[in-house]
Scaffold this motif. Structure first.
Motif, PDB file in Angstrom:
ATOM      1  N   ILE A   1     -55.294 -30.874   3.740  1.00  0.00           N
ATOM      2  CA  ILE A   1     -56.125 -31.343   2.755  1.00  0.00           C
ATOM      3  C   ILE A   1     -55.612 -31.738   1.067  1.00  0.00           C
ATOM      4  O   ILE A   1     -54.781 -33.042   0.926  1.00  0.00           O
ATOM      5  CB  ILE A   1     -57.519 -31.735   3.119  1.00  0.00           C
ATOM      6  N   GLU A   2     -55.327 -30.176   1.837  1.00  0.00           N
ATOM      7  CA  GLU A   2     -55.004 -30.348  -0.114  1.00  0.00           C
ATOM      8  C   GLU A   2     -53.043 -31.118  -0.815  1.00  0.00           C
ATOM      9  O   GLU A   2     -52.564 -31.693  -1.828  1.00  0.00           O
ATOM     10  CB  GLU A   2     -54.489 -28.467  -1.104  1.00  0.00           C
ATOM     11  N   ARG A   3     -52.335 -30.741   0.416  1.00  0.00           N
ATOM     12  CA  ARG A   3     -51.561 -32.217  -0.112  1.00  0.00           C
ATOM     13  C   ARG A   3     -51.113 -32.823   0.587  1.00  0.00           C
ATOM     14  O   ARG A   3     -50.849 -33.788  -0.399  1.00  0.00           O
ATOM     15  CB  ARG A   3     -50.125 -30.994   1.744  1.00  0.00           C
ATOM     16  N   LEU A   4     -52.538 -34.056   1.098  1.00  0.00           N
ATOM     17  CA  LEU A   4     -52.629 -34.924   1.267  1.00  0.00           C
ATOM     18  C   LEU A   4     -53.071 -35.810  -0.091  1.00  0.00           C
ATOM     19  O   LEU A   4     -52.999 -36.550  -0.209  1.00  0.00           O
ATOM     20  CB  LEU A   4     -53.584 -35.348   2.697  1.00  0.00           C
ATOM     21  N   LYS A   5     -53.763 -34.975  -0.632  1.00  0.00           N
ATOM     22  CA  LYS A   5     -54.032 -35.325  -2.080  1.00  0.00           C
ATOM     23  C   LYS A   5     -53.094 -35.720  -2.583  1.00  0.00           C
ATOM     24  O   LYS A   5     -53.087 -36.511  -3.623  1.00  0.00           O
ATOM     25  CB  LYS A   5     -55.347 -34.481  -2.464  1.00  0.00           C
ATOM     26  N   VAL A   6     -51.934 -34.247  -2.989  1.00  0.00           N
ATOM     27  CA  VAL A   6     -50.669 -34.243  -3.388  1.00  0.00           C
ATOM     28  C   VAL A   6     -50.112 -35.751  -3.092  1.00  0.00           C
ATOM     29  O   VAL A   6     -49.637 -36.329  -4.396  1.00  0.00           O
ATOM     30  CB  VAL A   6     -50.055 -33.499  -3.344  1.00  0.00           C
ATOM     31  N   GLY A   7     -49.827 -35.945  -1.907  1.00  0.00           N
ATOM     32  CA  GLY A   7     -49.236 -37.474  -1.757  1.00  0.00           C
ATOM     33  C   GLY A   7     -49.892 -38.843  -1.458  1.00  0.00           C
ATOM     34  O   GLY A   7     -48.916 -39.603  -2.482  1.00  0.00           O
ATOM     35  N   LEU A   8     -51.307 -38.459  -1.521  1.00  0.00           N
ATOM     36  CA  LEU A   8     -51.749 -39.602  -2.287  1.00  0.00           C
ATOM     37  C   LEU A   8     -51.682 -40.404  -3.999  1.00  0.00           C
ATOM     38  O   LEU A   8     -51.623 -41.071  -4.421  1.00  0.00           O
ATOM     39  CB  LEU A   8     -53.517 -39.470  -2.452  1.00  0.00           C
ATOM     40  N   ARG A   9     -51.385 -38.793  -4.588  1.00  0.00           N
ATOM     41  CA  ARG A   9     -51.462 -39.257  -6.401  1.00  0.00           C
ATOM     42  C   ARG A   9     -50.048 -39.893  -6.340  1.00  0.00           C
ATOM     43  O   ARG A   9     -49.970 -40.314  -7.330  1.00  0.00           O
ATOM     44  CB  ARG A   9     -51.771 -37.466  -6.636  1.00  0.00           C
ATOM     45  N   ARG A  10     -48.937 -39.240  -5.741  1.00  0.00           N
ATOM     46  CA  ARG A  10     -47.888 -39.430  -5.919  1.00  0.00           C
ATOM     47  C   ARG A  10     -47.388 -41.087  -5.541  1.00  0.00           C
ATOM     48  O   ARG A  10     -46.898 -41.687  -6.175  1.00  0.00           O
ATOM     49  CB  ARG A  10     -46.438 -38.295  -4.415  1.00  0.00           C
ATOM     50  N   TRP A  11     -48.217 -41.662  -4.313  1.00  0.00           N
ATOM     51  CA  TRP A  11     -48.175 -42.513  -4.049  1.00  0.00           C
ATOM     52  C   TRP A  11     -48.978 -43.619  -5.461  1.00  0.00           C
ATOM     53  O   TRP A  11     -48.268 -44.377  -5.501  1.00  0.00           O
ATOM     54  CB  TRP A  11     -48.866 -42.838  -2.707  1.00  0.00           C
ATOM     55  N   LEU A  12     -50.437 -43.263  -5.803  1.00  0.00           N
ATOM     56  CA  LEU A  12     -50.333 -44.246  -6.608  1.00  0.00           C
ATOM     57  C   LEU A  12     -49.830 -43.842  -8.009  1.00  0.00           C
ATOM     58  O   LEU A  12     -50.019 -44.925  -8.795  1.00  0.00           O
ATOM     59  CB  LEU A  12     -52.026 -43.027  -6.756  1.00  0.00           C
ATOM     60  N   LYS A  13     -49.584 -42.925  -8.715  1.00  0.00           N
ATOM     61  CA  LYS A  13     -48.549 -42.643  -9.583  1.00  0.00           C
ATOM     62  C   LYS A  13     -47.731 -44.019  -9.066  1.00  0.00           C
ATOM     63  O   LYS A  13     -47.396 -44.398  -9.833  1.00  0.00           O
ATOM     64  CB  LYS A  13     -48.261 -41.186  -9.558  1.00  0.00           C
ATOM     65  N   ALA A  14     -46.953 -43.071  -8.423  1.00  0.00           N
ATOM     66  CA  ALA A  14     -45.272 -44.295  -7.864  1.00  0.00           C
ATOM     67  C   ALA A  14     -45.976 -45.808  -8.583  1.00  0.00           C
ATOM     68  O   ALA A  14     -45.343 -46.808  -8.938  1.00  0.00           O
ATOM     69  CB  ALA A  14     -44.965 -44.294  -6.805  1.00  0.00           C
ATOM     70  N   VAL A  15     -46.613 -46.556  -7.524  1.00  0.00           N
ATOM     71  CA  VAL A  15     -47.499 -47.865  -7.636  1.00  0.00           C
ATOM     72  C   VAL A  15     -47.896 -48.125  -9.073  1.00  0.00           C
ATOM     73  O   VAL A  15     -47.707 -49.510  -9.565  1.00  0.00           O
ATOM     74  CB  VAL A  15     -48.201 -48.068  -7.047  1.00  0.00           C
ATOM     75  N   GLU A  16     -48.581 -47.216  -9.574  1.00  0.00           N
ATOM     76  CA  GLU A  16     -49.053 -47.686 -10.827  1.00  0.00           C
ATOM     77  C   GLU A  16     -47.570 -48.166 -11.819  1.00  0.00           C
ATOM     78  O   GLU A  16     -47.555 -48.541 -13.237  1.00  0.00           O
ATOM     79  CB  GLU A  16     -49.948 -46.725 -12.101  1.00  0.00           C
TER      80      GLU A  16
END
Length: 281
Positions: free
Chosen positions: A185-200
């Protein structure tokens, strides 16, 4: 005098009768409870049921009258808030010029359109829906269906390559519904953060996160509290949007003019002017 065997047999029969009586009693009690529960629900939605059963002549075989009655009740309860839909290729070819209201009473002002899935697939109807919604003068937004076990930056790149946001469009949306099978789950959250930051970083606007209420409560609410959320909850007992939800997807089984299949309907937690305020400038 009765023998020991006779007394034992008698006791067994008595216990058996007692058990049967208890089972029947509790069974009947459950039936009575269910009867009054159904009666209560029917009374609560009485005006909506009357609307559909007494005045609707265009219901097809796929129409779930209970769902439609509950949908109408939710719209009544959230009167004044902005209503919209979300679509993907699963709704087929939408006839956008007919998509205007629900029940000829509640205007549809916005639509979220699925753009991409994972790191390799563009929704087959995205381009058509993206242009059609604009021509129909609806406020439009695009969302990405996130696959937890695929590279997050590749998924962000596909979305960025596919979606060209313009002034007046809604912020991009990250749709996360599944738990990972090959990572924590922790690695999932890292991936979500990366997607969100790249798109933002690309669009210059903070994305919205879409998910189910339980997923939100269990995994995202605390660590992603700096983002706005679009929450899915179809429970019949919920009829008003939560204060901390930006959007609420309250049904996946609504009928909308111009769309041949069931469609999701959403409530925005504000009026039209407030909705326009959060669009891309």
């Amino acid at each position: 005098m009765k023998s020991k065997n006779t007394r034992t047999s008698y006791n067994r029969k008595t216990k058996k009768k007692s058990t049967v009586f208890s089972t029947k009693f509790f069974g009947n009690l459950i039936l009575v409870f269910l009867f009054f529960a159904v009666l209560s629900i029917a009374y609560h939605y009485r005006s909506s049921f009357a609307h559909y059963l007494g005045f609707k002549s265009n219901l097809n075989n796929d129409t779930n009258v209970f769902s439609e009655a509950r949908n109408l009740k939710v719209l009544e309860k959230n009167n004044g808030k902005v209503v919209g839909i979300d679509v993907s290729e699963y709704q087929g070819k939408v006839r956008w010029s007919y998509v205007d209201t629900i029940e000829e009473k509640y205007p549809l002002h916005y639509v979220f359109i699925r753009a991409t899935v994972g790191n390799d697939r563009v929704d087959r109807q995205f381009k058509r829906n993206w242009l059609g919604a604009k021509e129909n003068k609806m406020i439009r937004g695009a969302y990405h269906y996130y696959r937890p076990n695929e590279n997050s930056l590749e998924q962000a790149e596909l979305f960025i390559k596919t979606v060209k946001l313009k002034k007046g469009d809604l912020p991009p949306v990250l749709d996360i519904e599944k738990l990972p099978k090959e990572q924590s789950i922790e690695r999932l959250k890292v991936g979500l953060r990366r997607w969100l930051k790249a798109v933002e970083s690309h669009y210059g606007v903070r994305p919205i996160i879409y998910t189910g209420e339980k997923y939100y409560d269990d995994f995202l609410k605390e660590e992603f509290g700096d983002y706005l959320f679009w929450i899915a909850n179809y429970n019949f007992y919920r009829e008003e949007i939560q204060d901390d939800w930006l959007f609420w997807q309250f049904t996946e089984k609504a009928t909308v003019p111009g769309i041949d299949y069931n469609v999701d309907v959403n409530v925005y937690n504000g009026d039209l002017q407030q909705l326009q305020y959060i669009t891309v400038e």
